[in-house]
Scaffold this motif. Structure first.
Motif, PDB file in Angstrom:
ATOM      1  N   ALA A   1       0.835  -1.204   0.000  1.00 10.51           N
ATOM      2  CA  ALA A   1       0.000   0.000   0.000  1.00 10.51           C
ATOM      3  C   ALA A   1       0.872   1.257   0.000  1.00 10.51           C
ATOM      4  O   ALA A   1       0.598   2.228  -0.729  1.00 10.51           O
ATOM      5  CB  ALA A   1      -0.917  -0.009   1.223  1.00 10.51           C
ATOM      6  N   TYR A   2       1.918   1.243   0.819  1.00 10.86           N
ATOM      7  CA  TYR A   2       2.864   2.376   0.853  1.00 10.86           C
ATOM      8  C   TYR A   2       3.501   2.562  -0.520  1.00 10.86           C
ATOM      9  O   TYR A   2       3.578   3.687  -1.049  1.00 10.86           O
ATOM     10  CB  TYR A   2       3.945   2.102   1.907  1.00 10.86           C
ATOM     11  N   TRP A   3       3.945   1.462  -1.119  1.00 15.32           N
ATOM     12  CA  TRP A   3       4.637   1.522  -2.404  1.00 15.32           C
ATOM     13  C   TRP A   3       3.726   2.079  -3.498  1.00 15.32           C
ATOM     14  O   TRP A   3       4.128   2.976  -4.256  1.00 15.32           O
ATOM     15  CB  TRP A   3       5.148   0.138  -2.783  1.00 15.32           C
ATOM     16  N   ASP A   4       2.524   1.558  -3.587  1.00 19.87           N
ATOM     17  CA  ASP A   4       1.604   2.011  -4.640  1.00 19.87           C
ATOM     18  C   ASP A   4       1.296   3.498  -4.496  1.00 19.87           C
ATOM     19  O   ASP A   4       1.236   4.234  -5.499  1.00 19.87           O
ATOM     20  CB  ASP A   4       0.311   1.200  -4.595  1.00 19.87           C
ATOM     21  N   ALA A   5       1.122   3.951  -3.257  1.00 16.07           N
ATOM     22  CA  ALA A   5       0.834   5.375  -3.036  1.00 16.07           C
ATOM     23  C   ALA A   5       2.025   6.235  -3.431  1.00 16.07           C
ATOM     24  O   ALA A   5       1.861   7.313  -4.038  1.00 16.07           O
ATOM     25  CB  ALA A   5       0.467   5.607  -1.571  1.00 16.07           C
ATOM     26  N   ARG A   6       3.231   5.775  -3.108  1.00 18.67           N
ATOM     27  CA  ARG A   6       4.420   6.538  -3.444  1.00 18.67           C
ATOM     28  C   ARG A   6       4.647   6.583  -4.963  1.00 18.67           C
ATOM     29  O   ARG A   6       4.988   7.627  -5.505  1.00 18.67           O
ATOM     30  CB  ARG A   6       5.645   5.965  -2.738  1.00 18.67           C
ATOM     31  N   ILE A   7       4.481   5.468  -5.623  1.00 18.88           N
ATOM     32  CA  ILE A   7       4.667   5.441  -7.074  1.00 18.88           C
ATOM     33  C   ILE A   7       3.692   6.404  -7.744  1.00 18.88           C
ATOM     34  O   ILE A   7       4.049   7.150  -8.665  1.00 18.88           O
ATOM     35  CB  ILE A   7       4.491   4.018  -7.631  1.00 18.88           C
ATOM     36  N   ALA A   8       2.458   6.421  -7.266  1.00 16.57           N
ATOM     37  CA  ALA A   8       1.447   7.311  -7.857  1.00 16.57           C
ATOM     38  C   ALA A   8       1.808   8.778  -7.653  1.00 16.57           C
ATOM     39  O   ALA A   8       1.406   9.629  -8.451  1.00 16.57           O
ATOM     40  CB  ALA A   8       0.081   7.021  -7.244  1.00 16.57           C
ATOM     41  N   GLY A   9       2.578   9.085  -6.602  1.00 16.42           N
ATOM     42  CA  GLY A   9       2.901  10.477  -6.306  1.00 16.42           C
ATOM     43  C   GLY A   9       4.285  10.927  -6.748  1.00 16.42           C
ATOM     44  O   GLY A   9       4.660  12.077  -6.503  1.00 16.42           O
ATOM     45  N   LEU A  10       5.064  10.043  -7.381  1.00 13.70           N
ATOM     46  CA  LEU A  10       6.410  10.423  -7.799  1.00 13.70           C
ATOM     47  C   LEU A  10       6.378  11.492  -8.886  1.00 13.70           C
ATOM     48  O   LEU A  10       5.465  11.522  -9.712  1.00 13.70           O
ATOM     49  CB  LEU A  10       7.178   9.201  -8.308  1.00 13.70           C
ATOM     50  N   GLU A  11       7.402  12.349  -8.879  1.00 17.59           N
ATOM     51  CA  GLU A  11       7.559  13.377  -9.906  1.00 17.59           C
ATOM     52  C   GLU A  11       8.894  13.151 -10.607  1.00 17.59           C
ATOM     53  O   GLU A  11       9.947  13.323  -9.989  1.00 17.59           O
ATOM     54  CB  GLU A  11       7.547  14.771  -9.278  1.00 17.59           C
ATOM     55  N   VAL A  12       8.835  12.761 -11.862  1.00 18.78           N
ATOM     56  CA  VAL A  12      10.064  12.572 -12.618  1.00 18.78           C
ATOM     57  C   VAL A  12      10.455  13.937 -13.188  1.00 18.78           C
ATOM     58  O   VAL A  12       9.939  14.376 -14.216  1.00 18.78           O
ATOM     59  CB  VAL A  12       9.889  11.526 -13.730  1.00 18.78           C
ATOM     60  N   THR A  13      11.334  14.618 -12.493  1.00 18.53           N
ATOM     61  CA  THR A  13      11.724  15.978 -12.844  1.00 18.53           C
ATOM     62  C   THR A  13      12.892  15.964 -13.830  1.00 18.53           C
ATOM     63  O   THR A  13      13.457  14.918 -14.156  1.00 18.53           O
ATOM     64  CB  THR A  13      12.149  16.735 -11.581  1.00 18.53           C
ATOM     65  N   ASP A  14      13.270  17.159 -14.275  1.00 15.89           N
ATOM     66  CA  ASP A  14      14.457  17.274 -15.122  1.00 15.89           C
ATOM     67  C   ASP A  14      15.696  16.765 -14.398  1.00 15.89           C
ATOM     68  O   ASP A  14      16.604  16.204 -15.024  1.00 15.89           O
ATOM     69  CB  ASP A  14      14.665  18.732 -15.549  1.00 15.89           C
ATOM     70  N   ASP A  15      15.746  16.979 -13.075  1.00 14.98           N
ATOM     71  CA  ASP A  15      16.878  16.454 -12.299  1.00 14.98           C
ATOM     72  C   ASP A  15      16.953  14.938 -12.424  1.00 14.98           C
ATOM     73  O   ASP A  15      18.036  14.366 -12.619  1.00 14.98           O
ATOM     74  CB  ASP A  15      16.737  16.836 -10.823  1.00 14.98           C
ATOM     75  N   ALA A  16      15.803  14.271 -12.301  1.00 17.36           N
ATOM     76  CA  ALA A  16      15.778  12.811 -12.397  1.00 17.36           C
ATOM     77  C   ALA A  16      16.182  12.354 -13.790  1.00 17.36           C
ATOM     78  O   ALA A  16      16.924  11.370 -13.952  1.00 17.36           O
ATOM     79  CB  ALA A  16      14.392  12.285 -12.034  1.00 17.36           C
ATOM     80  N   ARG A  17      15.701  13.055 -14.809  1.00 22.01           N
ATOM     81  CA  ARG A  17      16.066  12.672 -16.180  1.00 22.01           C
ATOM     82  C   ARG A  17      17.556  12.885 -16.440  1.00 22.01           C
ATOM     83  O   ARG A  17      18.193  12.099 -17.158  1.00 22.01           O
ATOM     84  CB  ARG A  17      15.203  13.447 -17.175  1.00 22.01           C
ATOM     85  N   ALA A  18      18.122  13.927 -15.844  1.00 21.29           N
ATOM     86  CA  ALA A  18      19.559  14.159 -15.999  1.00 21.29           C
ATOM     87  C   ALA A  18      20.364  13.050 -15.340  1.00 21.29           C
ATOM     88  O   ALA A  18      21.376  12.584 -15.886  1.00 21.29           O
ATOM     89  CB  ALA A  18      19.934  15.521 -15.406  1.00 21.29           C
ATOM     90  N   VAL A  19      19.923  12.606 -14.158  1.00 27.38           N
ATOM     91  CA  VAL A  19      20.606  11.494 -13.483  1.00 27.38           C
ATOM     92  C   VAL A  19      20.520  10.238 -14.343  1.00 27.38           C
ATOM     93  O   VAL A  19      21.509   9.496 -14.496  1.00 27.38           O
ATOM     94  CB  VAL A  19      20.007  11.247 -12.090  1.00 27.38           C
ATOM     95  N   ALA A  20      19.351   9.976 -14.925  1.00 24.24           N
ATOM     96  CA  ALA A  20      19.188   8.788 -15.772  1.00 24.24           C
ATOM     97  C   ALA A  20      20.134   8.837 -16.960  1.00 24.24           C
ATOM     98  O   ALA A  20      20.760   7.823 -17.321  1.00 24.24           O
ATOM     99  CB  ALA A  20      17.742   8.683 -16.248  1.00 24.24           C
ATOM    100  N   ALA A  21      20.252  10.011 -17.591  1.00 28.52           N
ATOM    101  CA  ALA A  21      21.150  10.143 -18.738  1.00 28.52           C
ATOM    102  C   ALA A  21      22.603   9.931 -18.319  1.00 28.52           C
ATOM    103  O   ALA A  21      23.371   9.235 -18.996  1.00 28.52           O
ATOM    104  CB  ALA A  21      20.967  11.505 -19.384  1.00 28.52           C
TER     105      ALA A  21
END
Length: 271
Positions: free
Chosen positions: A163-183
């Motif tokens: 339940a905690y996991w599903d709620a957190r996944i639904a609320g995540l924000e994939v920001t430009d910072d996150a995309r830069a880390v992925a790259a």
């Protein structure tokens, strides 16, 4: 016919498997999709300049907390992590605060480590019976509680965690910072040349492990054909990996343990 062994059924057993590294990319990208964590990493971390050092430190923490043979280094490793987190605080470009020592952020990081490890374990060994699955879940709690997370904050059981996991996944924000880390993560910078050739495969495995919402937020395409290829890859990995001797599967843990034993303030292996 005798029942096939279920694979690792404890955090220590799972941590000793080199295959656990297959989940590292997914865990990192899930962590930085949590906005405060992503902001802190973007502003303070230089892990892409020396990703192997970051890997050693992360694995060192996991092993020090979960492995009896690393217990002598536990206090020194936890102190190192807390010292590294202390200056990581501030506000992102929208003025939202972040603090690496925040228990909520620490809980999320520990949750991603359990989730990614369980994803890899399940793909290699299949489902556990409920008692073993419960024991494995409980074993991961110290990854959170060894830092600033109150014991009561770790979800009480697997249902509460889901339940905690599903709620957190639904609320995540994939920001430009996150995309830069992925790259940066799969750019090859700071990675030894022999390992660079494996980065496209590592990115594919990471994409397959990530929840669809996070994968889409990163701008990574994923098709039905990719799902078929992923299933075939894991089937091949099961065939090749599971028969390997324990000495081969444990090569990573031995590498990290040698470093832990040389740490200032670290005692010898637990007796």
């Amino acid at each position: 016919m005798p029942r096939e062994a279920p694979g690792p059924v404890s955090a220590a057993g799972l941590a000793r498997e080199a295959a656990i590294l297959a989940g590292a990319g997914a865990a990192i990208l899930l962590q930085v999709a949590h906005r405060p964590v992503g902001a802190g990493v973007a502003a303070h971390s230089r892990f892409t300049e020396d990703p192997m050092r970051r890997l050693r430190h992360t694995l060192g923490y996991i092993y020090a907390v979960t492995l009896p043979e690393a217990a002598g280094a536990r206090d020194a490793v936890v102190a190192r992590v807390r010292a590294a987190h202390a200056p990581v605080r501030g506000a992102d470009h929208e003025g939202r605060p972040y603090d690496a020592a925040d228990p909520d952020a620490q809980l999320w990081v520990a949750a991603t480590l359990y989730w990614a490890g369980e994803q890899v374990r399940g793909r290699l060994w299949g489902a556990l019976d409920p008692a073993d699955a419960d024991r494995l879940y409980r074993d991961f709690a110290p990854l959170a509680t060894s830092l600033e997370v109150p014991t009561a904050a770790w979800p009480a059981d697997r249902a509460a965690f889901a339940a905690y996991w599903d709620a957190r996944i639904a609320g995540l924000e994939v920001t430009d910072d996150a995309r830069a880390v992925a790259a940066d993560l799969f750019s090859g910078r700071g990675v030894p040349a022999p390992l660079r050739a494996a980065l496209p495969l590592a990115r594919f495995v990471t994409a397959g492990l990530l929840p669809a919402r996070v994968r889409a937020g990163l701008g990574w395409d994923w098709s039905r054909r990719d799902s078929i290829r992923e299933a075939r890859l894991w089937a091949l990995t099961r065939t090749l990996y599971r028969p390997l001797p324990a000495a081969v599967r444990g090569v990573v843990v031995r590498w990290i343990l040698r470093g832990l034993r040389r740490m200032p303030g670290a005692g010898g292996p637990a007796s």
